[in-house]
Design a protein around this motif. Sequence first.
Motif, mmCIF file in Angstrom:
data_model
loop_
_atom_site.group_PDB
_atom_site.id
_atom_site.type_symbol
_atom_site.label_atom_id
_atom_site.label_comp_id
_atom_site.label_asym_id
_atom_site.label_seq_id
_atom_site.Cartn_x
_atom_site.Cartn_y
_atom_site.Cartn_z
ATOM 1 N N ASP A 1 35.751 33.996 36.723
ATOM 2 C CA ASP A 1 35.250 34.752 37.869
ATOM 3 C C ASP A 1 35.753 34.157 39.192
ATOM 4 O O ASP A 1 35.004 33.985 40.140
ATOM 5 N N ILE A 2 37.014 33.824 39.181
ATOM 6 C CA ILE A 2 37.640 33.302 40.401
ATOM 7 C C ILE A 2 38.527 34.400 40.974
ATOM 8 O O ILE A 2 39.338 34.973 40.258
ATOM 9 N N PRO A 3 38.357 34.715 42.239
ATOM 10 C CA PRO A 3 39.236 35.742 42.813
ATOM 11 C C PRO A 3 40.665 35.231 42.897
ATOM 12 O O PRO A 3 40.891 34.089 43.280
ATOM 13 N N LEU B 1 41.299 26.337 42.477
ATOM 14 C CA LEU B 1 39.912 26.818 42.382
ATOM 15 C C LEU B 1 39.463 26.892 40.925
ATOM 16 O O LEU B 1 38.332 26.542 40.593
ATOM 17 N N ARG C 1 36.442 24.823 39.357
ATOM 18 C CA ARG C 1 35.408 25.570 38.655
ATOM 19 C C ARG C 1 35.195 25.024 37.237
ATOM 20 O O ARG C 1 34.069 24.854 36.782
#
Lengths: 610, 208
Positions: B176-178, B194, B198
């Motif tokens: 769920d990382i953009p 990221l 995460r």
Amino acid sequence: MPSSFNMDNLPFSLLDEREQALLRQTLDIGYFQKDEVIMQAGSVPEGVYVVLKGKVSESEVHAGEADRQEHIYVHYENEDYFGAWSAIKGNAIHNFIAEVETICHIIPTKTVLDLVSTNSSFADYFQQNLVAKAEIVEQHGDSQDMAEFMLAQVGEGVMRAPLIVDEASTIKATTVMMREKKVDCVLVKKGTRYGMVTGTDLLNAVVLNECSIDTAVAEIATYRLISVHPNDYLFNALIIMTQQQIERVVVMRENELMGIVDLTDVLSFFSSHSHVIGLRIERAKTLEDLHTAAHGLNDLIKSLVSQGVKARFAMDLLAAMNGRIMAKLFDLMVPADMQPHVCLIVMGSEGRGEQVMKTDQDNAIIYRDGLAWKDMQEVMNSFSKQLMEFGYPPCPGNIMVSNPEWVNSLGDWTQKMSSWSVSWAEQDQMNLAIAVDAKPVAGNPALFKAARNWFFKSLKNNDAFFSNFAKVALEFSTPLTFFGNLKDRGQLDVKKGGIFPIVHGVRTMALEHKILVTNTFKRLEALVEVGAMTDKHSKDLAEALGLFIQLRLRQQIKRAEEEEAGVDLTPNTLDLQSMNKMERDLLRDAFHIVKGFKKHLELHYHLGSR
Amino acid sequence: MIIPRTIRRMKEKMGHKSGPYAHLFEPYDGDEVVSLDCETTGLDVKNADIISIGAVRVKGNKVLTSERLDIKLKPPKTLTGDSIKIHKIRAVDLEDGIELEEALEQVLAFVGNRPILGYYVNYDIRMLDKFIRPKYGFGLPCKAIELSHVYHDIIKWRMVGGNVDLRFDTISKKLDIPILERHTALGDAITVALMYVRLKYGDPPEVG
């Protein structure tokens, strides 16, 4: 350079290109787990955080794990920023905790400070100055287009250059010229004064008064011109035209003639139908006609508000409209030979011109001492009844002309005001508060003026009265917590907490300084003029009051639509949950202003011992 | 761990013991890693050229996008139609690009002896080594952290017997990382950073 950072949002959209580049240059990204403390109260913040994805709660300092839920008062979600205040202070004032996994952009404190020092509107945004914030929102908000459109100034666009003829110009020459220039109105300069001649004036002069066409137009011109300032809102010009029943106003700056504003131009500028209703009221010949016109008002207000017109201006228009309706009804119901001897006044919010939805009838009659009119009370009873049918609900306190208590001769009226002003009874104080906001709407206004002047005279140097009168403004507590945040989580009575203290405090000060206008915003301006209040203080109060009214109105309309009967049963309740963070911030700031004002009243009227 | 590479690195370390790059061979004891990504003209290390390099430092749970490398190089001859379709970088976009030598200097200075993080990171390292080795006489000595391995190590316990989908888009979706800017070197480097943060600091992702 992460272009994931959205520069279109306030306040970052206020930065210029170079400043945006600096911001992008120094940006970091943080990842926080659920329940992770992003910023701990008392710690030195890294900077301002902007949520990229996730949800962050701001909670009070002493929040323990167990009862944390209760102390949270703001949530930040995607694209909200938080911690600005803490960053500038160099010390976090609250706990910021990730409610879910959260990714934030982090603007280092140094960058924030740099930007604040180079860009003043960006800086203003971070200051807790309500006026500045509201102005920024207004200029950059979503409803920008509509608001700008409705708040156009007289000087922009619709003003026409005046056509001026000299004093000696004849009717014939003027008519030819008007035809050539395709205008319906010229100004005549006579000495230092200007007079106006319209097409209708020319027609009446020649046909009805049988003037020769060689007559100088200066003789038939009207010299009492209604003028507006080029910076006035066009909307106000429209209100003036409605009130005065005229179709043109001249635009004057100091003593210099700027131009003419014509009703048709204003109407084509506003696509709304405000003046149409005005005309319908004017042309009403029967009660039925008037009834139809009166019922169009609520829709008008709704459409104005939904178009982003500030409640303050909608209020002015509604007050003008309501005034016209009552005056017309009065004309239709009171025999012509009685009209010069009676005066219909409206009081309370109606008298101040501060109601936005049609509210209670608060009205009264002052008649000439010794008037013999045996049907008077009967006529007044049906007057009240008729207003009810027009959609004005009866006053719960029965302050209306169908109640003989409120139909008085000039002598009785002054006597009543005087006895209320020395009484300490709550009901009497309330009656007085309502009565001092009175404004004549129909009949002979001289009767009202006589009563008011007498009352002002009797109040001279009566300090005990003012301090007793002002006391009521402090009656309800301001809904702020010890830490200066909004107290009520869900519902909040905005009238008790915000509107009433301002209105009543300002009313007391206005009475003390013998200010004649009744509208609170105008009273505030007048208080600055007489030197009783600083300009900033007055603007802050006006802004706060405007905000309260605006928020209340928006929720009122929403609730009225949801209710089947179309009536909002809880008109003064604000539902905090349905407001966004910006609105809650503004509301909190506004309550702080109220708090400060109450303090000021306390000092000024020596109420400190309470 | 690849044995020949390890041996070679030891040899190179000895060779540069007293040179200006000795610090690159020191074991790293800080808490930062560098997420690095190269955009290239092809996928074959032998024939491809680098057209841009992006890198960001990661410190703890923060991706320090303020400390980054965003290098554009002079357009190489191998910049042709096929790869342009993927990364959408044309020769005109590289007009103000810098020389390769200058870029390599910057990379070495920025990375230092920090571990290098990437998605299929060995490809990027080999790409860089191809140009670094002839010039400096050594390859990047840093430890490499492969994002898909980090992901796989966490996922595999939840996916007994199945194949783990290690595609970039799948990982980012699972985490769920953009994806900030796909197919720009810096954008990919930030996204990978990221995802790493995460994985390292967040709960294991749901699989299914």
